[in-house]
Design a protein around this motif. Structure first.
Motif, PDB file in Angstrom:
ATOM      1  N   GLN A 237      39.340  31.701  36.017  1.00  0.00           N
ATOM      2  CA  GLN A 237      37.926  32.051  34.767  1.00  0.00           C
ATOM      3  C   GLN A 237      38.524  32.983  33.959  1.00  0.00           C
ATOM      4  N   LYS A 238      37.852  33.494  32.859  1.00  0.00           N
ATOM      5  CA  LYS A 238      38.162  34.591  32.188  1.00  0.00           C
ATOM      6  C   LYS A 238      38.481  35.765  33.086  1.00  0.00           C
ATOM      7  N   SER A 239      39.330  36.416  32.123  1.00  0.00           N
ATOM      8  CA  SER A 239      39.526  37.746  32.631  1.00  0.00           C
ATOM      9  C   SER A 239      38.736  38.685  31.445  1.00  0.00           C
TER      10      SER A 239
ATOM     11  N   LYS B 283      42.666  33.587  34.023  1.00  0.00           N
ATOM     12  CA  LYS B 283      43.575  33.601  35.217  1.00  0.00           C
ATOM     13  C   LYS B 283      42.640  33.414  35.988  1.00  0.00           C
ATOM     14  N   PRO B 284      43.835  33.400  37.807  1.00  0.00           N
ATOM     15  CA  PRO B 284      43.171  33.011  38.548  1.00  0.00           C
ATOM     16  C   PRO B 284      42.526  33.932  39.640  1.00  0.00           C
ATOM     17  N   MET B 285      41.884  34.006  40.362  1.00  0.00           N
ATOM     18  CA  MET B 285      40.733  34.675  40.893  1.00  0.00           C
ATOM     19  C   MET B 285      40.004  34.040  41.768  1.00  0.00           C
ATOM     20  N   ILE B 286      40.608  35.944  43.111  1.00  0.00           N
ATOM     21  CA  ILE B 286      39.744  34.856  44.070  1.00  0.00           C
ATOM     22  C   ILE B 286      38.291  35.582  44.313  1.00  0.00           C
TER      23      ILE B 286
ATOM     24  N   LYS C 216      27.104  38.212  50.246  1.00  0.00           N
ATOM     25  CA  LYS C 216      27.887  39.292  50.269  1.00  0.00           C
ATOM     26  C   LYS C 216      28.089  39.640  48.809  1.00  0.00           C
ATOM     27  N   TYR C 217      28.253  41.050  49.238  1.00  0.00           N
ATOM     28  CA  TYR C 217      28.565  42.326  48.033  1.00  0.00           C
ATOM     29  C   TYR C 217      30.694  42.143  48.037  1.00  0.00           C
ATOM     30  N   PHE C 218      30.932  41.464  46.610  1.00  0.00           N
ATOM     31  CA  PHE C 218      33.247  41.267  46.386  1.00  0.00           C
ATOM     32  C   PHE C 218      33.616  40.674  45.369  1.00  0.00           C
ATOM     33  N   VAL C 219      33.550  42.051  44.530  1.00  0.00           N
ATOM     34  CA  VAL C 219      34.046  42.251  43.293  1.00  0.00           C
ATOM     35  C   VAL C 219      35.232  40.961  43.044  1.00  0.00           C
ATOM     36  N   ALA C 220      35.092  40.598  42.279  1.00  0.00           N
ATOM     37  CA  ALA C 220      36.299  39.520  42.331  1.00  0.00           C
ATOM     38  C   ALA C 220      37.521  39.537  41.551  1.00  0.00           C
ATOM     39  N   MET C 221      38.617  39.250  42.011  1.00  0.00           N
ATOM     40  CA  MET C 221      39.704  39.950  41.690  1.00  0.00           C
ATOM     41  C   MET C 221      40.765  39.064  41.326  1.00  0.00           C
ATOM     42  N   SER C 222      41.361  38.992  40.408  1.00  0.00           N
ATOM     43  CA  SER C 222      42.630  38.435  39.514  1.00  0.00           C
ATOM     44  C   SER C 222      43.638  38.538  40.239  1.00  0.00           C
ATOM     45  N   PHE C 223      45.047  37.876  40.243  1.00  0.00           N
ATOM     46  CA  PHE C 223      45.644  38.371  40.775  1.00  0.00           C
ATOM     47  C   PHE C 223      47.420  37.915  40.108  1.00  0.00           C
ATOM     48  N   GLU C 224      48.067  37.848  40.826  1.00  0.00           N
ATOM     49  CA  GLU C 224      50.177  37.775  40.779  1.00  0.00           C
ATOM     50  C   GLU C 224      50.688  37.783  41.487  1.00  0.00           C
ATOM     51  N   ILE C 225      51.606  36.871  42.149  1.00  0.00           N
ATOM     52  CA  ILE C 225      52.150  36.728  42.528  1.00  0.00           C
ATOM     53  C   ILE C 225      53.760  37.214  42.110  1.00  0.00           C
ATOM     54  N   GLN C 226      54.989  38.038  42.604  1.00  0.00           N
ATOM     55  CA  GLN C 226      55.840  37.754  41.707  1.00  0.00           C
ATOM     56  C   GLN C 226      56.621  38.116  43.228  1.00  0.00           C
ATOM     57  N   GLY C 227      57.234  37.072  43.663  1.00  0.00           N
ATOM     58  CA  GLY C 227      58.657  37.517  44.563  1.00  0.00           C
ATOM     59  C   GLY C 227      57.818  37.435  46.325  1.00  0.00           C
TER      60      GLY C 227
ATOM     61  N   TYR D  19      49.620  41.375  43.146  1.00  0.00           N
ATOM     62  CA  TYR D  19      49.246  42.016  42.525  1.00  0.00           C
ATOM     63  C   TYR D  19      47.739  41.788  42.574  1.00  0.00           C
ATOM     64  N   LEU D  20      47.097  42.890  43.354  1.00  0.00           N
ATOM     65  CA  LEU D  20      45.189  42.610  42.557  1.00  0.00           C
ATOM     66  C   LEU D  20      44.690  42.942  41.718  1.00  0.00           C
ATOM     67  N   SER D  21      44.032  42.660  40.858  1.00  0.00           N
ATOM     68  CA  SER D  21      43.023  43.007  39.923  1.00  0.00           C
ATOM     69  C   SER D  21      41.321  42.770  39.955  1.00  0.00           C
ATOM     70  N   GLU D  22      40.712  44.321  40.380  1.00  0.00           N
ATOM     71  CA  GLU D  22      39.413  44.132  40.198  1.00  0.00           C
ATOM     72  C   GLU D  22      39.029  43.730  39.111  1.00  0.00           C
ATOM     73  N   GLU D  23      38.367  42.661  38.771  1.00  0.00           N
ATOM     74  CA  GLU D  23      38.081  42.568  37.733  1.00  0.00           C
ATOM     75  C   GLU D  23      36.511  43.488  36.923  1.00  0.00           C
ATOM     76  N   CYS D  24      36.288  44.213  37.128  1.00  0.00           N
ATOM     77  CA  CYS D  24      35.257  44.873  36.610  1.00  0.00           C
ATOM     78  C   CYS D  24      36.083  46.189  35.978  1.00  0.00           C
ATOM     79  N   TYR D  25      35.232  46.850  35.358  1.00  0.00           N
ATOM     80  CA  TYR D  25      35.696  48.325  34.224  1.00  0.00           C
ATOM     81  C   TYR D  25      35.310  49.363  34.956  1.00  0.00           C
ATOM     82  N   ASP D  26      36.516  50.409  35.200  1.00  0.00           N
ATOM     83  CA  ASP D  26      37.026  51.485  35.506  1.00  0.00           C
ATOM     84  C   ASP D  26      36.979  51.187  37.472  1.00  0.00           C
ATOM     85  N   CYS D  27      37.599  49.731  37.443  1.00  0.00           N
ATOM     86  CA  CYS D  27      38.070  49.312  38.687  1.00  0.00           C
ATOM     87  C   CYS D  27      39.621  50.106  39.829  1.00  0.00           C
ATOM     88  N   PHE D  28      39.888  49.065  40.379  1.00  0.00           N
ATOM     89  CA  PHE D  28      41.013  49.359  41.016  1.00  0.00           C
ATOM     90  C   PHE D  28      42.086  48.250  40.514  1.00  0.00           C
ATOM     91  N   GLY D  29      43.482  48.584  40.487  1.00  0.00           N
ATOM     92  CA  GLY D  29      44.442  47.186  40.899  1.00  0.00           C
ATOM     93  C   GLY D  29      45.396  47.578  41.976  1.00  0.00           C
TER      94      GLY D  29
END
Length: 134
Positions: A84-86, A92-95, A102-113, A117-127
């Motif tokens: 989806q659009k990030s 980006k691929p998103m969970i 259920k309330y569940f913030v979509a998370m884009s992710f990247e795997i390196q080795g 790395y998970l990034s919550e897809e909302c402003y002022d959220c966490f990675g």
């Protein structure tokens, strides 16, 4: 002969679907991941197991997602992976939860080795960063 080769290349390139890509991404998530740190939010803080006094790990199995904090399950949900659009730009691929109740913030992710790395897809959220548990 040249036309046959071009036709073969075209068929090969169009035979891969986003569902195949997303299934491959879901497979790469499988297993347990140990939390290393999270940062973000309005104040831009960084939290670690030491600073928060929490041991967190997440587990992906099939389309199941579970989170454990200090040995106690704190989340149990099912998910799908969608490209989806990030908010961070591009596609980006998103969970994404497949449970609308259920309330569940979509998370884009990247795997390196062995790092996730998970990034919550909302402003002022966490990675967050996780290491694969072997």
């Amino acid at each position: 002969m040249k036309n046959a080769l071009l036709f073969f290349v075209f068929i090969l390139l169009t035979s891969c679907s986003s569902e195949d890509f997303n299934a491959s991404k879901r497979k790469s998530l499988q297993g347990k991941w140990n939390w290393v740190q999270s940062s973000g939010g309005f104040a831009g803080k960084t939290y670690t197991p030491e600073s928060s006094n929490q041991v967190i790990y997440i587990e992906f199995s099939g389309n199941s997602f579970k989170r454990y904090i200090n040995g106690t399950m704190s989340a149990d949900d099912t998910f799908v992976i969608k490209t989806q659009k990030s908010i961070f730009g591009g596609e980006k691929p998103m969970i994404v939860s497949d449970n609308p109740d259920k309330y569940f913030v979509a998370m884009s992710f990247e795997i390196q080795g062995d790092k996730l790395y998970l990034s919550e897809e909302c402003y002022d959220c966490f990675g967050s960063q996780y290491d694969r548990i072997k």
